[in-house]
Design an enzyme around this catalytic site. Structure first.
Site, short mmCIF file in Angstrom:
data_model
loop_
_atom_site.label_atom_id
_atom_site.label_comp_id
_atom_site.label_asym_id
_atom_site.label_seq_id
_atom_site.Cartn_x
_atom_site.Cartn_y
_atom_site.Cartn_z
CE LYS A 277 -4.68 0.34 1.73
NZ LYS A 277 -5.56 0.59 2.86
CD GLU A 362 -19.39 -4.80 8.01
OE1 GLU A 362 -18.63 -3.91 7.57
OE2 GLU A 362 -19.50 -5.94 7.47
NE ARG A 390 -20.55 -5.02 5.00
CZ ARG A 390 -20.03 -5.63 3.94
NH1 ARG A 390 -20.46 -5.31 2.73
NH2 ARG A 390 -19.08 -6.54 4.07
#
Length: 504
Positions: A277, A362, A390
């Site tokens: 990243k 979630e 979710r």
């Protein structure tokens, strides 16, 4: 030096370039992404990390005929630039501009709209099966990050895809050891262990350099048997995929031939690529979390802290949770992979045994909180409003119907600006008010937010405090936790009907 990027408005033009030109293009594309995001704001670290992977995918596969589904989709700026939207990047995430995520109505190259995680394998599998049923020959590729692999839907899709033996599906795991917050959980430990098998690839490269040609031929014949002794069968192979990797996701000389080979294989394939990243921009490499979604900044200077006399609602929540935990040892904090975004950094540092990052999961977060509450603890679930959607079934079935005392701290309630419709917390007021036993609170300022959170902790049942993104009006918070009366509100503005008119 000839600029290559301005000549690419369609992946077909990309496919005419030489391998050396592709490497030069990657350099130009990375510089363009950095310059563009510094002017508009947006996601940076993730996009810098997928430059070579994006080029390789569009070079090898016949897009848009072949479908690419980008999981979450915050890493698709290079994809947008190479598919005819380079000149629109100055309007990224702005009114009448292009979205920061894939959007089907925006381009034929955006095969599936994404912005929440872990949906790519399911969608790509659906596309691959559809191509078979329609008698069309096309590939479907799901690009999913290691953080997104922690969600149940990803494994549900793997489980289904593994029995589709002839389906033209490729799953690419973009393993950068990051989602937004640092990685957590057993899956991350498994991937780290799998990465340790890279010594096999290193040893193979070393052998290639020192062995004479006759010995190399002999070694090649033994390769598959040797690999079985050095690299054990992976989890993904047990799901029915042909596992390939890990390979360097920034090395086009590895990516392109590997993808070309995979394109000729039958059945579900799993390619494990390792990326970094923030690749190519030292500041983002050093702190990918800070540069995950910056606003406008000077690339030469980096992000500078901006002092503000006002607290954000996220800061108010973080301070309150630490204070509540100090007063009551039963208070625990839960987040689905949003430690920084939800304001839990200090809580994790001060109360590590009572801090739980469950990954991008979630549904599990909500039911996990229910289990804690059933045993007498006081769980606080810090979650964005749009992500609580979710876990809606779990909210109803596992918490509300059992009247368990779980506090839901709903950050980013209401409109959120540039992130668009997928991230707007526009539905929580409607979907929470219809749930039995649920108390819903919306503060008018910072102090009300603090006191409402305290009120939720005192309620013997589920509660939610919804608060917006950004700073409040500047009201000072009271250290004392006094709470607010339940079931009462304040009239801030009252309209008066003109004479002769009735108000229904």
């Amino acid at each position: 030096m000839t600029k290559l990027l301005p000549t690419i408005d369609h992946p077909a033009q990309l496919r005419s370039l030489s391998r050396a030109d592709l490497k030069a293009l990657a350099h130009e594309l990375r510089a363009f992404v950095l310059d563009s995001v510094s002017r508009t704001g947006g996601h940076l670290s993730s996009n810098l990390g997928t430059v070579e992977l994006t080029i390789a995918l569009h070079y090898v596969f016949d897009t848009p005929k072949d479908r690419i589904v980008w999981d979450v989709g915050h890493q698709t700026y290079p994809h947008k630039i190479l598919t005819g939207r380079r000149d629109q990047m100055n309007m990224l995430r702005q009114w009448n501009g292009i979205s920061g995520f894939p959007r089907r109505s925006e381009s034929e190259f955006d095969a599936f709209g994404t912005a929440h995680s872990s949906t790519s394998i399911s969608a790509a599998l659906g596309m691959a099966v559809a191509s078979q049923l329609k008698g069309e020959h096309r590939h479907a590729i799901a690009v999913i990050g290691d953080g997104a692999m922690t969600a149940g839907e990803a494994f549900e899709a793997l489980n289904n895809a593994g029995v589709c033996e002839d389906t033209p599906l490729l799953v690419i795991l973009n393993d950068n050891d990051m989602s937004i917050s640092p990685p957590v959980g057993a899956l991350n430990r498994y991937l780290v262990k799998l990465m340790s098998g890279r010594f096999y690839a290193s040893a193979k490269e070393g052998m290639r350099k020192i062995l004479p040609p006759p010995m190399l031929e002999f070694a090649h014949k033994l390769e598959e048997h040797a690999k079985g002794m050095v690299v054990p069968a992976t989890l993904f192979e047990e799901f029915g995929f042909n596992y390939i990797g890990p390979i360097d996701g920034h090395d086009l000389d590895s990516l392109i031939p590997t993808l070309q080979n995979i394109r000729g294989l039958r059945g579900p394939q799993f390619l494990h690529v390792v990326t970094k990243k923030g690749q190519g921009y030292k500041l983002a490499e050093a702190d990918p979390v800070l540069y995950h979604g910056p606003g406008k900044f000077n690339p030469a200077e980096g992000i500078k802290p901006v002092a503000s006399s006002k607290k954000t609602y996220t800061q108010v929540f973080g301070e309150w949770l630490c204070d509540a935990a100090e007063l009551d040892p039963r208070v625990v904090g839960i987040t689905p992979a949003m430690r920084e975004g939800s304001g839990l950094v200090e809580f994790e540092q001060r109360f590590p045994q009572r801090y739980f990052d469950v990954g991008i999961a979630e549904q599990h977060a909500v039911t996990f909180a229910g289990g804690l509450a059933a045993e007498g603890l006081k769980p606080v679930v810090a979650i964005y409003s749009t992500f609580l959607q979710r876990g809606y079934d779990q909210l109803i079935h596992d918490v509300a119907l059992q009247n368990l005392p779980v506090v839901f701290a709903l950050d980013r309630a209401g409109l959120v600006g540039a992130d668009g419709a997928t991230h707007a917390g526009a539905y929580d007021m409607a979907y929470l008010r219809c749930i039995p036993n649920m108390v819903v609170m919306a503060p008018a300022d910072e102090n009300e937010c603090r006191q409402m959170l305290h009120t939720g902790l005192q309620i013997d049942g589920p509660s939610a405090v919804r608060y917006p993104r950004g700073t409040g009006p500047g009201v000072a918070t009271q250290k004392r936790l006094s709470g607010v009366p339940v079931g009462k509100g304040e009239i801030r503005r009252q309209s008066h009907a003109p004479a002769g008119h009735r108000v229904a």
